[in-house]
Design a protein around this motif. Structure first.
Motif, PDB file in Angstrom:
ATOM      1  N   GLN A 158       9.331  29.790  -3.856  1.00  0.00           N
ATOM      2  CA  GLN A 158      10.201  29.110  -4.818  1.00  0.00           C
ATOM      3  C   GLN A 158      11.394  28.483  -4.136  1.00  0.00           C
ATOM      4  O   GLN A 158      11.977  29.101  -3.268  1.00  0.00           O
ATOM      5  CB  GLN A 158      10.660  30.101  -5.885  1.00  0.00           C
ATOM      6  CG  GLN A 158       9.520  30.606  -6.721  1.00  0.00           C
ATOM      7  CD  GLN A 158       9.996  31.621  -7.737  1.00  0.00           C
ATOM      8  OE1 GLN A 158      11.176  31.769  -8.003  1.00  0.00           O
ATOM      9  NE2 GLN A 158       9.064  32.348  -8.310  1.00  0.00           N
ATOM     10  N   PRO A 159      11.797  27.304  -4.450  1.00  0.00           N
ATOM     11  CA  PRO A 159      11.284  26.352  -5.432  1.00  0.00           C
ATOM     12  C   PRO A 159      10.286  25.359  -4.836  1.00  0.00           C
ATOM     13  O   PRO A 159       9.872  24.426  -5.508  1.00  0.00           O
ATOM     14  CB  PRO A 159      12.530  25.625  -5.881  1.00  0.00           C
ATOM     15  CG  PRO A 159      13.343  25.503  -4.632  1.00  0.00           C
ATOM     16  CD  PRO A 159      13.076  26.811  -3.893  1.00  0.00           C
ATOM     17  N   TRP A 160       9.908  25.521  -3.576  1.00  0.00           N
ATOM     18  CA  TRP A 160       9.083  24.510  -2.898  1.00  0.00           C
ATOM     19  C   TRP A 160       7.681  24.403  -3.467  1.00  0.00           C
ATOM     20  O   TRP A 160       7.095  23.315  -3.481  1.00  0.00           O
ATOM     21  CB  TRP A 160       9.053  24.769  -1.395  1.00  0.00           C
ATOM     22  CG  TRP A 160      10.440  24.757  -0.835  1.00  0.00           C
ATOM     23  CD1 TRP A 160      11.122  25.822  -0.336  1.00  0.00           C
ATOM     24  CD2 TRP A 160      11.334  23.647  -0.792  1.00  0.00           C
ATOM     25  NE1 TRP A 160      12.387  25.436   0.033  1.00  0.00           N
ATOM     26  CE2 TRP A 160      12.543  24.098  -0.238  1.00  0.00           C
ATOM     27  CE3 TRP A 160      11.238  22.324  -1.171  1.00  0.00           C
ATOM     28  CZ2 TRP A 160      13.636  23.270  -0.047  1.00  0.00           C
ATOM     29  CZ3 TRP A 160      12.324  21.492  -0.987  1.00  0.00           C
ATOM     30  CH2 TRP A 160      13.506  21.970  -0.430  1.00  0.00           C
TER      31      TRP A 160
ATOM     32  N   HIS B  15       2.632  26.866  -8.115  1.00  0.00           N
ATOM     33  CA  HIS B  15       3.996  26.612  -8.603  1.00  0.00           C
ATOM     34  C   HIS B  15       4.951  27.772  -8.324  1.00  0.00           C
ATOM     35  O   HIS B  15       6.155  27.579  -8.281  1.00  0.00           O
ATOM     36  CB  HIS B  15       3.983  26.249 -10.094  1.00  0.00           C
ATOM     37  CG  HIS B  15       3.896  27.408 -11.022  1.00  0.00           C
ATOM     38  ND1 HIS B  15       2.697  28.049 -11.305  1.00  0.00           N
ATOM     39  CD2 HIS B  15       4.847  28.056 -11.731  1.00  0.00           C
ATOM     40  CE1 HIS B  15       2.918  29.023 -12.150  1.00  0.00           C
ATOM     41  NE2 HIS B  15       4.219  29.061 -12.427  1.00  0.00           N
ATOM     42  N   ARG B  16       4.458  28.983  -8.113  1.00  0.00           N
ATOM     43  CA  ARG B  16       5.339  30.121  -7.832  1.00  0.00           C
ATOM     44  C   ARG B  16       5.428  30.460  -6.347  1.00  0.00           C
ATOM     45  O   ARG B  16       6.137  31.382  -5.955  1.00  0.00           O
ATOM     46  CB  ARG B  16       4.851  31.352  -8.596  1.00  0.00           C
ATOM     47  CG  ARG B  16       5.002  31.186 -10.080  1.00  0.00           C
ATOM     48  CD  ARG B  16       4.528  32.412 -10.814  1.00  0.00           C
ATOM     49  NE  ARG B  16       5.256  33.605 -10.425  1.00  0.00           N
ATOM     50  CZ  ARG B  16       6.359  34.044 -11.004  1.00  0.00           C
ATOM     51  NH1 ARG B  16       6.865  33.387 -12.016  1.00  0.00           N
ATOM     52  NH2 ARG B  16       6.952  35.139 -10.592  1.00  0.00           N
ATOM     53  N   TRP B  17       4.728  29.721  -5.526  1.00  0.00           N
ATOM     54  CA  TRP B  17       4.704  29.988  -4.084  1.00  0.00           C
ATOM     55  C   TRP B  17       6.004  29.491  -3.459  1.00  0.00           C
ATOM     56  O   TRP B  17       6.407  28.359  -3.682  1.00  0.00           O
ATOM     57  CB  TRP B  17       3.487  29.291  -3.472  1.00  0.00           C
ATOM     58  CG  TRP B  17       3.437  29.295  -1.993  1.00  0.00           C
ATOM     59  CD1 TRP B  17       3.171  30.340  -1.189  1.00  0.00           C
ATOM     60  CD2 TRP B  17       3.651  28.182  -1.131  1.00  0.00           C
ATOM     61  NE1 TRP B  17       3.203  29.955   0.116  1.00  0.00           N
ATOM     62  CE2 TRP B  17       3.500  28.626   0.178  1.00  0.00           C
ATOM     63  CE3 TRP B  17       3.964  26.843  -1.347  1.00  0.00           C
ATOM     64  CZ2 TRP B  17       3.648  27.789   1.274  1.00  0.00           C
ATOM     65  CZ3 TRP B  17       4.111  26.016  -0.269  1.00  0.00           C
ATOM     66  CH2 TRP B  17       3.949  26.502   1.038  1.00  0.00           C
TER      67      TRP B  17
ATOM     68  N   ILE C 185      10.909  29.148 -13.966  1.00  0.00           N
ATOM     69  CA  ILE C 185       9.997  28.372 -13.131  1.00  0.00           C
ATOM     70  C   ILE C 185       8.678  28.096 -13.864  1.00  0.00           C
ATOM     71  O   ILE C 185       8.067  27.037 -13.716  1.00  0.00           O
ATOM     72  CB  ILE C 185       9.763  29.048 -11.763  1.00  0.00           C
ATOM     73  CG1 ILE C 185       9.188  28.044 -10.781  1.00  0.00           C
ATOM     74  CG2 ILE C 185       8.885  30.273 -11.902  1.00  0.00           C
ATOM     75  CD1 ILE C 185       9.375  28.435  -9.349  1.00  0.00           C
TER      76      ILE C 185
ATOM     77  N   LEU D 139       6.893  24.771  -6.646  1.00  0.00           N
ATOM     78  CA  LEU D 139       7.041  23.982  -7.868  1.00  0.00           C
ATOM     79  C   LEU D 139       7.266  22.519  -7.544  1.00  0.00           C
ATOM     80  O   LEU D 139       6.664  21.635  -8.171  1.00  0.00           O
ATOM     81  CB  LEU D 139       8.198  24.524  -8.713  1.00  0.00           C
ATOM     82  CG  LEU D 139       8.503  23.750  -9.990  1.00  0.00           C
ATOM     83  CD1 LEU D 139       7.323  23.838 -10.952  1.00  0.00           C
ATOM     84  CD2 LEU D 139       9.773  24.258 -10.635  1.00  0.00           C
TER      85      LEU D 139
ATOM     86  N   GLN E 101       9.246  32.674 -17.437  1.00  0.00           N
ATOM     87  CA  GLN E 101      10.462  32.607 -16.633  1.00  0.00           C
ATOM     88  C   GLN E 101      10.819  31.135 -16.479  1.00  0.00           C
ATOM     89  O   GLN E 101       9.987  30.263 -16.737  1.00  0.00           O
ATOM     90  CB  GLN E 101      10.220  33.241 -15.266  1.00  0.00           C
ATOM     91  CG  GLN E 101       9.890  34.708 -15.335  1.00  0.00           C
ATOM     92  CD  GLN E 101       9.486  35.262 -13.976  1.00  0.00           C
ATOM     93  OE1 GLN E 101       9.177  34.535 -13.048  1.00  0.00           O
ATOM     94  NE2 GLN E 101       9.469  36.584 -13.883  1.00  0.00           N
TER      95      GLN E 101
ATOM     96  N   TRP F   8       7.199  24.382 -14.942  1.00  0.00           N
ATOM     97  CA  TRP F   8       5.836  23.931 -14.649  1.00  0.00           C
ATOM     98  C   TRP F   8       5.134  23.436 -15.919  1.00  0.00           C
ATOM     99  O   TRP F   8       4.462  22.420 -15.907  1.00  0.00           O
ATOM    100  CB  TRP F   8       5.020  25.021 -13.970  1.00  0.00           C
ATOM    101  CG  TRP F   8       3.585  24.638 -13.841  1.00  0.00           C
ATOM    102  CD1 TRP F   8       2.516  25.314 -14.319  1.00  0.00           C
ATOM    103  CD2 TRP F   8       3.045  23.465 -13.200  1.00  0.00           C
ATOM    104  NE1 TRP F   8       1.355  24.644 -14.033  1.00  0.00           N
ATOM    105  CE2 TRP F   8       1.654  23.507 -13.349  1.00  0.00           C
ATOM    106  CE3 TRP F   8       3.613  22.388 -12.529  1.00  0.00           C
ATOM    107  CZ2 TRP F   8       0.814  22.514 -12.847  1.00  0.00           C
ATOM    108  CZ3 TRP F   8       2.780  21.393 -12.030  1.00  0.00           C
ATOM    109  CH2 TRP F   8       1.401  21.459 -12.188  1.00  0.00           C
TER     110      TRP F   8
END
Length: 128
Positions: A34-36, A30-32, A91, A38, A89, A95
């Motif tokens: 960002q924002p893709w 989910h943090r890879w 993001i 997530l 945070q 999630w």
């Protein structure tokens, strides 16, 4: 399909395991980029919900959702040294709340998941 038959319970357990794997993978990505990352994780949750719905109906959606929420909650907490995998945070909050996306599969039309054959088209009424 009968939910309380052996096959129905196995499908529910499989739906839960699918949700658990999605929760694990989604938490990892989910943090890879960002924002893709997530967005990819949330799409994965939705696909899992559709799979659960196709397997066992609404109970499958619930099982996938429980799997995602359980694993995300377990590994999202603090570690022994105070380390966290899901940071406090925006993001991370998205999630955590993103498991609700699985509920979207519950509102898809029932006929999309029907095993009945589609009605044949009438050649006389079809326009060329």
């Amino acid at each position: 399909m009968q939910i309380f038959s052996g096959r129905g319970l196995a499908r529910l357990a499989g739906s839960f395991v699918v949700g658990a794997v999605i929760g694990l993978v989604g938490t990892g990505i989910h943090r890879w980029m960002q924002p893709w990352g997530l967005i990819g994780a949330l799409v994965l949750v939705l696909v899992g919900g559709v799979l659960g719905r196709a397997w066992t109906g609404s109970a499958g959606v619930l099982a996938v959702g429980l799997g995602v929420v359980t694993v995300t909650g377990l590994i999202g907490g603090g570690g022994p040294g105070g380390d966290v995998i899901i940071a406090a945070q925006p993001i991370g909050y998205l999630w955590f709340a993103g498991a609700i996306v699985v509920a979207g599969a519950a509102f898809l039309p029932r006929r999309w998941f029907s095993e009945a054959a589609a009605l044949p088209r009438d050649a006389d009424t079809d326009a060329p």
